[in-house]
Motif scaffolding. Structure first.
Motif, mmCIF file in Angstrom:
data_model
loop_
_atom_site.group_PDB
_atom_site.id
_atom_site.type_symbol
_atom_site.label_atom_id
_atom_site.label_comp_id
_atom_site.label_asym_id
_atom_site.label_seq_id
_atom_site.Cartn_x
_atom_site.Cartn_y
_atom_site.Cartn_z
ATOM 1 N N VAL A 42 57.622 19.373 35.480
ATOM 2 C CA VAL A 42 58.413 18.162 35.286
ATOM 3 C C VAL A 42 59.784 18.591 34.790
ATOM 4 C CG1 VAL A 42 58.638 16.029 33.959
ATOM 5 C CG2 VAL A 42 56.371 16.778 34.751
ATOM 6 N N PHE A 43 60.843 18.094 35.428
ATOM 7 C CA PHE A 43 62.200 18.451 35.027
ATOM 8 C C PHE A 43 62.679 17.517 33.919
ATOM 9 C CE2 PHE A 43 62.972 19.920 39.663
ATOM 10 C CZ PHE A 43 62.346 21.127 39.401
ATOM 11 N N LEU A 44 63.324 18.094 32.908
ATOM 12 C CA LEU A 44 63.893 17.346 31.800
ATOM 13 C C LEU A 44 65.359 17.716 31.649
ATOM 14 C CD1 LEU A 44 61.095 17.868 29.100
ATOM 15 C CD2 LEU A 44 61.371 15.920 30.652
ATOM 16 N N GLY A 45 66.162 16.758 31.188
ATOM 17 C CA GLY A 45 67.577 17.034 30.976
ATOM 18 C C GLY A 45 68.211 16.082 29.992
ATOM 19 N N GLY A 46 69.464 16.361 29.683
ATOM 20 C CA GLY A 46 70.222 15.541 28.746
ATOM 21 C C GLY A 46 71.114 14.550 29.462
ATOM 22 N N ASP A 47 72.091 14.048 28.728
ATOM 23 C CA ASP A 47 72.973 13.013 29.266
ATOM 24 C C ASP A 47 73.892 13.511 30.377
ATOM 25 O OD1 ASP A 47 74.281 14.581 27.381
ATOM 26 O OD2 ASP A 47 75.519 12.944 26.633
ATOM 27 N N GLY A 48 73.948 14.813 30.594
ATOM 28 C CA GLY A 48 74.722 15.363 31.713
ATOM 29 C C GLY A 48 74.139 14.993 33.069
ATOM 30 N N TRP A 49 72.908 14.473 33.081
ATOM 31 C CA TRP A 49 72.266 14.038 34.321
ATOM 32 C C TRP A 49 72.733 12.648 34.738
ATOM 33 C CZ3 TRP A 49 66.389 15.069 35.087
ATOM 34 C CH2 TRP A 49 66.110 16.431 34.920
ATOM 35 N N ASP A 50 73.408 11.955 33.865
ATOM 36 C CA ASP A 50 73.694 10.531 34.062
ATOM 37 C C ASP A 50 74.700 10.280 35.185
ATOM 38 O OD1 ASP A 50 73.684 7.823 33.727
ATOM 39 O OD2 ASP A 50 74.922 7.832 31.937
ATOM 40 N N SER A 51 74.202 10.307 36.415
ATOM 41 C CA SER A 51 75.030 10.025 37.585
ATOM 42 C C SER A 51 74.139 9.637 38.759
ATOM 43 C CB SER A 51 75.863 11.254 37.967
ATOM 44 O OG SER A 51 76.498 11.041 39.198
ATOM 45 N N LYS A 52 74.546 8.615 39.489
ATOM 46 C CA LYS A 52 73.808 8.208 40.688
ATOM 47 C C LYS A 52 73.820 9.325 41.729
ATOM 48 C CE LYS A 52 75.026 3.393 40.059
ATOM 49 N NZ LYS A 52 75.833 2.287 40.534
ATOM 50 N N GLU A 53 74.853 10.149 41.674
ATOM 51 C CA GLU A 53 74.973 11.237 42.643
ATOM 52 C C GLU A 53 73.839 12.244 42.525
ATOM 53 O OE1 GLU A 53 78.912 13.005 43.268
ATOM 54 O OE2 GLU A 53 79.715 11.325 42.124
ATOM 55 N N LEU A 54 73.245 12.378 41.338
ATOM 56 C CA LEU A 54 72.148 13.329 41.167
ATOM 57 C C LEU A 54 71.000 12.996 42.110
ATOM 58 C CD1 LEU A 54 70.676 15.673 39.848
ATOM 59 C CD2 LEU A 54 70.051 14.152 37.972
ATOM 60 N N ILE A 55 70.627 11.739 42.173
ATOM 61 C CA ILE A 55 69.523 11.329 43.052
ATOM 62 C C ILE A 55 69.923 11.501 44.512
ATOM 63 C CG2 ILE A 55 68.006 9.425 43.700
ATOM 64 C CD1 ILE A 55 67.526 10.683 40.897
ATOM 65 N N THR A 56 71.164 11.197 44.837
ATOM 66 C CA THR A 56 71.648 11.380 46.209
ATOM 67 C C THR A 56 71.595 12.848 46.612
ATOM 68 O OG1 THR A 56 73.143 9.507 45.933
ATOM 69 C CG2 THR A 56 73.613 10.991 47.753
ATOM 70 N N MET A 57 72.016 13.721 45.700
ATOM 71 C CA MET A 57 72.097 15.151 46.004
ATOM 72 C C MET A 57 70.740 15.859 45.932
ATOM 73 S SD MET A 57 75.559 15.808 43.793
ATOM 74 C CE MET A 57 75.744 17.548 44.093
ATOM 75 N N ALA A 58 69.873 15.423 45.009
ATOM 76 C CA ALA A 58 68.608 16.136 44.806
ATOM 77 C C ALA A 58 67.408 15.410 45.394
ATOM 78 C CB ALA A 58 68.386 16.379 43.320
ATOM 79 N N GLY A 59 67.515 14.099 45.541
ATOM 80 C CA GLY A 59 66.453 13.321 46.169
ATOM 81 C C GLY A 59 65.085 13.571 45.589
ATOM 82 N N PRO A 60 64.107 13.872 46.461
ATOM 83 C CA PRO A 60 62.714 14.023 46.045
ATOM 84 C C PRO A 60 62.490 15.130 45.015
ATOM 85 C CG PRO A 60 62.872 13.958 48.443
ATOM 86 C CD PRO A 60 64.258 14.025 47.905
ATOM 87 N N ALA A 61 63.387 16.074 44.926
ATOM 88 C CA ALA A 61 63.216 17.168 43.972
ATOM 89 C C ALA A 61 63.183 16.647 42.524
ATOM 90 C CB ALA A 61 64.328 18.204 44.121
ATOM 91 N N MET A 62 63.813 15.499 42.286
ATOM 92 C CA MET A 62 63.890 14.951 40.939
ATOM 93 C C MET A 62 62.721 14.056 40.583
ATOM 94 S SD MET A 62 66.494 16.493 39.916
ATOM 95 C CE MET A 62 66.426 15.809 38.280
ATOM 96 N N GLN A 63 61.809 13.831 41.506
ATOM 97 C CA GLN A 63 60.685 12.941 41.290
ATOM 98 C C GLN A 63 59.947 13.298 40.005
ATOM 99 O OE1 GLN A 63 59.942 10.296 43.240
ATOM 100 N NE2 GLN A 63 58.283 9.722 41.882
ATOM 101 N N GLY A 64 59.782 12.304 39.132
ATOM 102 C CA GLY A 64 59.056 12.509 37.878
ATOM 103 C C GLY A 64 59.882 13.039 36.732
ATOM 104 N N GLY A 65 61.153 13.377 36.987
ATOM 105 C CA GLY A 65 62.013 13.912 35.935
ATOM 106 C C GLY A 65 62.456 12.855 34.948
ATOM 107 N N SER A 66 62.880 13.298 33.769
ATOM 108 C CA SER A 66 63.375 12.395 32.729
ATOM 109 C C SER A 66 64.582 13.016 32.056
ATOM 110 C CB SER A 66 62.301 12.153 31.665
ATOM 111 O OG SER A 66 61.210 11.442 32.190
ATOM 112 N N TYR A 67 65.490 12.147 31.613
ATOM 113 C CA TYR A 67 66.654 12.626 30.866
ATOM 114 C C TYR A 67 67.010 11.645 29.759
ATOM 115 C CZ TYR A 67 69.701 9.344 33.443
ATOM 116 O OH TYR A 67 70.283 8.230 33.966
ATOM 117 N N THR A 68 67.743 12.133 28.765
ATOM 118 C CA THR A 68 68.154 11.275 27.663
ATOM 119 C C THR A 68 69.489 10.642 27.982
ATOM 120 O OG1 THR A 68 69.102 13.213 26.571
ATOM 121 C CG2 THR A 68 66.922 12.526 25.871
#
Length: 200
Positions: free
Chosen positions: A174-200
């Protein structure tokens, strides 16, 4: 860039005669500007600056003119470790650190401390640099360690590359991250790879 940020701050204060400065989004830039703000007595407000050194110096002395509006890395690290241990039930964790980033190194440090204090085991910690395009060498070490969670405390563009390459190497953590993840572009760029991940 911290040097460019200091130059911009000086220009705003000395030439433009502003009474306050809002920005930047980067801890490293605001850390460099904080003593200048104190010296010139001009309030500086960091928008997404989470490193504790934005508001205090190396000795813990307050920067009276430097402020932030976001959570600090010790808090984010504690929350992420708690999520990993208590909600995800992770026994093991790995971390990939951007060693050129105060944000990434600070958040990693606080996550590791809290995760270990709560009984978890750090099975891999690898270093890399933002701007690289290939993280497979570092991720191979993580894949071999088979962690339950992988902390990726980077900015979203790098996170997308790391996440996609991690999944290619068979990392199912499971991928975890901080507030640096806060962008809609992350899901566009990573798609299914981010499934189940969480960030603060």
């Amino acid at each position: 860039d911290p040097v460019d940020s200091v130059n911009a701050f000086n220009k705003l204060v000395d030439t433009e005669k502003v009474v306050a400065v809002i920005g930047t989004n980067w801890s490293s830039c605001n850390i460099a500007m904080a003593p200048i703000a104190d010296q010139k007595k001009v309030p500086l407000i960091g928008t997404a600056t989470s490193n504790p050194k934005v508001t205090v110096d190396e000795n813990g002395n307050l920067h009276p003119y430097s402020f932030r509006i976001g959570f600090i890395d010790p808090f984010q690290g504690k929350v992420l470790a708690s999520l990993a241990r208590n909600e995800i039930k992770a026994e093991s964790a790995a971390v990939i650190v951007d060693i050129g980033s105060d944000y990434s190194t600070g958040l990693s440090e606080f996550f590791i401390k809290q995760f270990e204090e709560s009984g978890g085991k750090i099975v891999a910690r690898v270093d890399a640099h933002s701007g690289d395009n290939d993280f497979r060498a570092q991720l191979s070490k993580i894949a071999a360690a088979k962690p339950d969670v992988l902390l990726i405390p980077w900015i979203y563009k790098d996170v997308a590359l790391i996440a996609n390459q991690a999944r290619e190497l068979g990392i199912d953590a499971v991928f975890l991250g901080g507030d640096g993840w806060d962008s809609k572009e992350l899901i566009t760029m990573a798609g299914p790879a981010m499934q189940g991940g969480s960030y603060t």
